[in-house]
Design a protein around this motif. Sequence first.
Motif, PDB file in Angstrom:
ATOM      1  N   PRO A  32       0.817  -1.223   0.000  1.00  0.00           N
ATOM      2  CA  PRO A  32       0.000   0.000   0.000  1.00  0.00           C
ATOM      3  C   PRO A  32       0.851   1.274   0.000  1.00  0.00           C
ATOM      4  CG  PRO A  32      -0.588  -1.459   1.836  1.00  0.00           C
ATOM      5  CD  PRO A  32       0.642  -2.012   1.209  1.00  0.00           C
ATOM      6  N   ARG A  33       0.408   2.256  -0.735  1.00  0.00           N
ATOM      7  CA  ARG A  33       1.137   3.532  -0.818  1.00  0.00           C
ATOM      8  C   ARG A  33       1.138   4.281   0.518  1.00  0.00           C
ATOM      9  NH1 ARG A  33       3.530   1.152  -3.809  1.00  0.00           N
ATOM     10  NH2 ARG A  33       3.761   1.459  -6.016  1.00  0.00           N
ATOM     11  N   SER A  34       0.210   3.913   1.407  1.00  0.00           N
ATOM     12  CA  SER A  34       0.144   4.556   2.723  1.00  0.00           C
ATOM     13  C   SER A  34       1.216   4.024   3.674  1.00  0.00           C
ATOM     14  CB  SER A  34      -1.231   4.311   3.345  1.00  0.00           C
ATOM     15  OG  SER A  34      -1.457   2.904   3.454  1.00  0.00           O
ATOM     16  N   HIS A  35       1.792   2.875   3.365  1.00  0.00           N
ATOM     17  CA  HIS A  35       2.755   2.221   4.263  1.00  0.00           C
ATOM     18  C   HIS A  35       4.169   2.630   3.874  1.00  0.00           C
ATOM     19  CE1 HIS A  35      -0.770   0.171   5.470  1.00  0.00           C
ATOM     20  NE2 HIS A  35      -0.151  -0.805   6.118  1.00  0.00           N
ATOM     21  N   GLY A  40       8.025  12.063   1.475  1.00  0.00           N
ATOM     22  CA  GLY A  40       7.344  12.221   0.197  1.00  0.00           C
ATOM     23  C   GLY A  40       6.341  11.119  -0.064  1.00  0.00           C
ATOM     24  N   GLN A  41       5.746  11.178  -1.237  1.00  0.00           N
ATOM     25  CA  GLN A  41       4.791  10.164  -1.675  1.00  0.00           C
ATOM     26  C   GLN A  41       5.563   8.921  -2.101  1.00  0.00           C
ATOM     27  OE1 GLN A  41       2.418  11.494  -4.979  1.00  0.00           O
ATOM     28  NE2 GLN A  41       1.149   9.670  -4.983  1.00  0.00           N
ATOM     29  N   LEU A  42       5.092   7.750  -1.677  1.00  0.00           N
ATOM     30  CA  LEU A  42       5.755   6.496  -2.026  1.00  0.00           C
ATOM     31  C   LEU A  42       5.633   6.229  -3.519  1.00  0.00           C
ATOM     32  CD1 LEU A  42       7.192   3.848  -1.206  1.00  0.00           C
ATOM     33  CD2 LEU A  42       4.933   2.875  -0.793  1.00  0.00           C
ATOM     34  N   LYS A  43       6.776   6.085  -4.183  1.00  0.00           N
ATOM     35  CA  LYS A  43       6.806   5.764  -5.604  1.00  0.00           C
ATOM     36  C   LYS A  43       6.977   4.269  -5.808  1.00  0.00           C
ATOM     37  CE  LYS A  43       9.544   6.533  -9.768  1.00  0.00           C
ATOM     38  NZ  LYS A  43      10.825   7.050 -10.255  1.00  0.00           N
ATOM     39  N   GLU A  44       7.858   3.636  -5.000  1.00  0.00           N
ATOM     40  CA  GLU A  44       8.134   2.212  -5.211  1.00  0.00           C
ATOM     41  C   GLU A  44       8.619   1.558  -3.921  1.00  0.00           C
ATOM     42  OE1 GLU A  44      10.747  -0.597  -8.238  1.00  0.00           O
ATOM     43  OE2 GLU A  44      11.076   1.554  -8.243  1.00  0.00           O
ATOM     44  N   GLY A  53      20.451  -8.235   0.749  1.00  0.00           N
ATOM     45  CA  GLY A  53      19.793  -7.233  -0.082  1.00  0.00           C
ATOM     46  C   GLY A  53      19.041  -6.217   0.757  1.00  0.00           C
ATOM     47  N   ARG A  54      18.826  -5.062   0.184  1.00  0.00           N
ATOM     48  CA  ARG A  54      18.115  -3.990   0.877  1.00  0.00           C
ATOM     49  C   ARG A  54      16.606  -4.166   0.726  1.00  0.00           C
ATOM     50  NH1 ARG A  54      19.584   0.988  -2.120  1.00  0.00           N
ATOM     51  NH2 ARG A  54      18.537   2.089  -0.458  1.00  0.00           N
ATOM     52  N   TRP A  55      15.876  -3.616   1.717  1.00  0.00           N
ATOM     53  CA  TRP A  55      14.422  -3.542   1.688  1.00  0.00           C
ATOM     54  C   TRP A  55      14.125  -2.081   1.986  1.00  0.00           C
ATOM     55  CZ3 TRP A  55      10.866  -5.542   6.132  1.00  0.00           C
ATOM     56  CH2 TRP A  55       9.539  -5.539   5.720  1.00  0.00           C
ATOM     57  N   TYR A  56      13.532  -1.360   1.025  1.00  0.00           N
ATOM     58  CA  TYR A  56      13.434   0.086   1.170  1.00  0.00           C
ATOM     59  C   TYR A  56      12.338   0.670   0.288  1.00  0.00           C
ATOM     60  CZ  TYR A  56      16.172   0.202  -3.189  1.00  0.00           C
ATOM     61  OH  TYR A  56      16.610   0.035  -4.482  1.00  0.00           O
ATOM     62  N   GLU A  57      12.118   1.974   0.473  1.00  0.00           N
ATOM     63  CA  GLU A  57      11.166   2.694  -0.364  1.00  0.00           C
ATOM     64  C   GLU A  57      11.901   3.746  -1.165  1.00  0.00           C
ATOM     65  OE1 GLU A  57       9.082   6.295   1.939  1.00  0.00           O
ATOM     66  OE2 GLU A  57       9.021   4.435   3.125  1.00  0.00           O
ATOM     67  N   ILE A  58      11.360   4.018  -2.347  1.00  0.00           N
ATOM     68  CA  ILE A  58      11.792   5.145  -3.153  1.00  0.00           C
ATOM     69  C   ILE A  58      10.594   6.077  -3.226  1.00  0.00           C
ATOM     70  CG2 ILE A  58      12.603   5.955  -5.390  1.00  0.00           C
ATOM     71  CD1 ILE A  58      13.740   3.106  -5.844  1.00  0.00           C
ATOM     72  N   ASP A  61      10.098  12.025  -4.878  1.00  0.00           N
ATOM     73  CA  ASP A  61      11.169  13.009  -5.056  1.00  0.00           C
ATOM     74  C   ASP A  61      12.533  12.352  -5.293  1.00  0.00           C
ATOM     75  OD1 ASP A  61      11.864  12.019  -2.568  1.00  0.00           O
ATOM     76  OD2 ASP A  61      11.623  13.926  -1.512  1.00  0.00           O
ATOM     77  N   GLY A  62      12.555  11.007  -5.378  1.00  0.00           N
ATOM     78  CA  GLY A  62      13.798  10.292  -5.629  1.00  0.00           C
ATOM     79  C   GLY A  62      14.545   9.872  -4.371  1.00  0.00           C
TER      80      GLY A  62
END
Length: 153
Positions: A32-35, A40-44, A53-58, A61-62
């Motif tokens: 979910p984009r809310s999590h 900023g707004q969750l892109k990915e 390996g990493r577990w992360y959000e992009i 805004d990059g």
Amino acid sequence: MPDGSVRKSVTVHAPIEKAFTVFTQGMDSWWPRSHKIGQGQLKEAVLEGREGGRWYEIDADGSECEWGRVLTWKPPTLLVLAWQIDAAWRFDPQLITEVEIRFAPEGPHRTRVELEHRDLDRFGEAQDEVRAAFDSPGGWPGLLDAFAQAAAA
């Protein structure tokens, strides 16, 4: 729970290989984009498919925000993630709780997915509040439901 864990499971209408792939490589399709923890707004939502390996959000805004890392990578049956987000929903490199996800075939087109988020006692005084959040409809139950829908598609 007295052992400091939240356990949830779901049966997915997909073969085990597809279930594992959708959970890992396809995480962005169901997360979910809310999590998110970034400003900023969750892109990915990204999960790198390998031990270490990493577990992360992009974010839009990059910028990137770490969530944790891959501790165990054994496709298509086992994934263990380090959850390194504290009770205030910020990345904390010193905090590690584990999210273990097991995938077991229940025939050629069905997979049982069992999730355990353990070591919640490491949240200290906030452990009951955090456990309740993980156990709520917006926590692991809702995430597993969204995953199951994506895997069945």
